[in-house]
Design a protein around this motif. Structure first.
Motif, PDB file in Angstrom:
ATOM      1  N   SER A 123       6.804  27.168  -4.626  1.00 26.22           N
ATOM      2  CA  SER A 123       5.801  27.290  -3.564  1.00 26.22           C
ATOM      3  C   SER A 123       5.377  25.916  -3.050  1.00 26.22           C
ATOM      4  O   SER A 123       5.097  25.754  -1.854  1.00 26.22           O
ATOM      5  N   SER A 124       5.351  24.915  -3.931  1.00 25.96           N
ATOM      6  CA  SER A 124       4.989  23.558  -3.511  1.00 25.96           C
ATOM      7  C   SER A 124       6.023  22.997  -2.551  1.00 25.96           C
ATOM      8  O   SER A 124       5.683  22.409  -1.506  1.00 25.96           O
ATOM      9  N   MET A 125       7.302  23.169  -2.874  1.00 29.29           N
ATOM     10  CA  MET A 125       8.364  22.675  -2.014  1.00 29.29           C
ATOM     11  C   MET A 125       8.379  23.420  -0.674  1.00 29.29           C
ATOM     12  O   MET A 125       8.639  22.833   0.372  1.00 29.29           O
ATOM     13  N   GLN A 126       8.076  24.718  -0.718  1.00 31.07           N
ATOM     14  CA  GLN A 126       8.035  25.491   0.520  1.00 31.07           C
ATOM     15  C   GLN A 126       6.907  24.987   1.422  1.00 31.07           C
ATOM     16  O   GLN A 126       7.092  24.814   2.638  1.00 31.07           O
ATOM     17  N   LEU A 127       5.735  24.741   0.821  1.00 32.13           N
ATOM     18  CA  LEU A 127       4.598  24.251   1.591  1.00 32.13           C
ATOM     19  C   LEU A 127       4.914  22.881   2.204  1.00 32.13           C
ATOM     20  O   LEU A 127       4.622  22.628   3.375  1.00 32.13           O
ATOM     21  N   LEU A 128       5.535  22.004   1.400  1.00 29.65           N
ATOM     22  CA  LEU A 128       5.859  20.670   1.894  1.00 29.65           C
ATOM     23  C   LEU A 128       6.904  20.718   3.002  1.00 29.65           C
ATOM     24  O   LEU A 128       6.779  20.027   4.018  1.00 29.65           O
TER      25      LEU A 128
ATOM     26  N   TYR B 210       0.839  -1.197   0.000  1.00 31.82           N
ATOM     27  CA  TYR B 210       0.000   0.000   0.000  1.00 31.82           C
ATOM     28  C   TYR B 210       0.879   1.254   0.000  1.00 31.82           C
ATOM     29  O   TYR B 210       2.033   1.212   0.414  1.00 31.82           O
ATOM     30  N   CYS B 211       0.288   2.365  -0.455  1.00 34.18           N
ATOM     31  CA  CYS B 211       0.960   3.667  -0.396  1.00 34.18           C
ATOM     32  C   CYS B 211      -0.039   4.730   0.048  1.00 34.18           C
ATOM     33  O   CYS B 211      -1.165   4.770  -0.456  1.00 34.18           O
ATOM     34  N   ILE B 212       0.368   5.568   0.993  1.00 31.03           N
ATOM     35  CA  ILE B 212      -0.379   6.777   1.331  1.00 31.03           C
ATOM     36  C   ILE B 212       0.354   7.944   0.676  1.00 31.03           C
ATOM     37  O   ILE B 212       1.574   8.069   0.806  1.00 31.03           O
ATOM     38  N   ILE B 213      -0.375   8.788  -0.038  1.00 27.26           N
ATOM     39  CA  ILE B 213       0.247   9.824  -0.868  1.00 27.26           C
ATOM     40  C   ILE B 213      -0.354  11.192  -0.583  1.00 27.26           C
ATOM     41  O   ILE B 213      -1.574  11.372  -0.625  1.00 27.26           O
ATOM     42  N   PHE B 214       0.509  12.146  -0.281  1.00 24.70           N
ATOM     43  CA  PHE B 214       0.111  13.547  -0.158  1.00 24.70           C
ATOM     44  C   PHE B 214       0.516  14.242  -1.452  1.00 24.70           C
ATOM     45  O   PHE B 214       1.702  14.246  -1.817  1.00 24.70           O
ATOM     46  N   THR B 215      -0.440  14.821  -2.159  1.00 32.58           N
ATOM     47  CA  THR B 215      -0.190  15.433  -3.467  1.00 32.58           C
ATOM     48  C   THR B 215      -0.477  16.928  -3.438  1.00 32.58           C
ATOM     49  O   THR B 215      -1.517  17.352  -2.928  1.00 32.58           O
ATOM     50  N   ILE B 216       0.443  17.702  -3.984  1.00 34.50           N
ATOM     51  CA  ILE B 216       0.214  19.130  -4.229  1.00 34.50           C
ATOM     52  C   ILE B 216       0.125  19.290  -5.736  1.00 34.50           C
ATOM     53  O   ILE B 216       1.116  19.153  -6.458  1.00 34.50           O
ATOM     54  N   ASP B 217      -1.077  19.544  -6.217  1.00 37.17           N
ATOM     55  CA  ASP B 217      -1.336  19.635  -7.654  1.00 37.17           C
ATOM     56  C   ASP B 217      -1.081  21.064  -8.124  1.00 37.17           C
ATOM     57  O   ASP B 217      -1.984  21.900  -8.177  1.00 37.17           O
TER      58      ASP B 217
END
Length: 241
Positions: A148-153, A135-142
């Motif tokens: 900005s995505s890397m900063q948020l993560l 299984y995989c749990i995935i957090f995605t920033i689309d």
């Protein structure tokens, strides 16, 4: 604000990578109805890759919707508005050579799949191919805005990975307890049948089994919906500050 979603996927013995659950935030002020999926046939799903909510007295529940404050969150079997995106993400996740299923996070990014934090885990099951289910749990920033995505993560890294780790530990511990319960039941049956001069044969047939069954938790996907909604809401609040 970047679009964020959390999904749980499974590598099905029969169907390959499949989404089990995806949780998304509704548009601000929306009731979330735009994220609900229409009634769909389940013939193409086996038991191991089918979303399992507790049965209602009227119909099988196919989605969950709840609010945290004024923000609505919806969990469904698949996303009608991001179906292709999620398909590409889970194929990449399960084919990634560096993916290991011990709860260690993996991050990948491109302009098509967005930024993804993946945490893989596996459950032992003699009814599965190779005696394990992955299984995989995935957090995605689309978003195509890499910076900005890397900063948020990065700002929410410990919070997200800590939340995923708690989810994985809950699932794995529940599965371990279920295995112990099943072993005790089988031992009792074996002792009874030996006394009655009847011998049990090992079952070598590989059969699909749902995650709710593997954990002996009918409310597992309801819990996942609540956990995912809380994580998404916190990250959304962080990104808007």
């Amino acid at each position: 604000m970047a679009s964020m979603l959390i999904s749980l996927s499974h590598f099905c013995d029969k169907h390959g990578p499949r989404i089990l659950l995806v949780t998304q935030a509704a548009i601000n002020g929306s009731t979330g109805d735009e994220l609900l999926v229409p009634t769909y046939p389940t013939d193409s799903y086996c038991e191991s890759c089918l979303l399992h909510f507790p049965k209602s007295s009227i119909n099988d529940i196919r989605s969950l919707k709840s609010n945290i404050g004024s923000q609505c969150f919806v969990s469904t079997q698949y996303s009608s508005i991001r179906y292709q995106l999620l398909t590409l993400i889970i194929r990449r996740s399960f084919s990634e050579e560096t993916m290991i299923y011990d709860g260690m996070p993996l991050v990948f990014y491109d302009d098509i799949r967005g930024l993804n934090l993946v945490m893989g885990f596996k459950l032992n099951d003699e009814n599965a191919r190779g005696n394990e289910r992955r299984y995989c749990i995935i957090f995605t920033i689309d978003s195509t805005d890499h910076t900005s995505s890397m900063q948020l993560l990065s700002e929410n890294w410990n919070f997200i990975t800590g939340g995923f780790d708690r989810m994985v530990k809950y699932i794995c511990n529940s599965h371990k307890q279920e295995l112990e319960r099943q072993n005790n039941v089988n031992d009792e049956k074996s002792n009874f049948n030996l006394l009655g001069k009847t011998y049990l044969r090992g079952n070598k047939v590989k059969v699909p089994r749902n995650l709710a069954e593997l954990t002996h938790d009918e409310l597992l996907f309801v819990r996942l919906h609540k956990w995912n909604s809380f994580l998404l809401n916190s990250c959304m609040r962080s990104s808007s500050e």
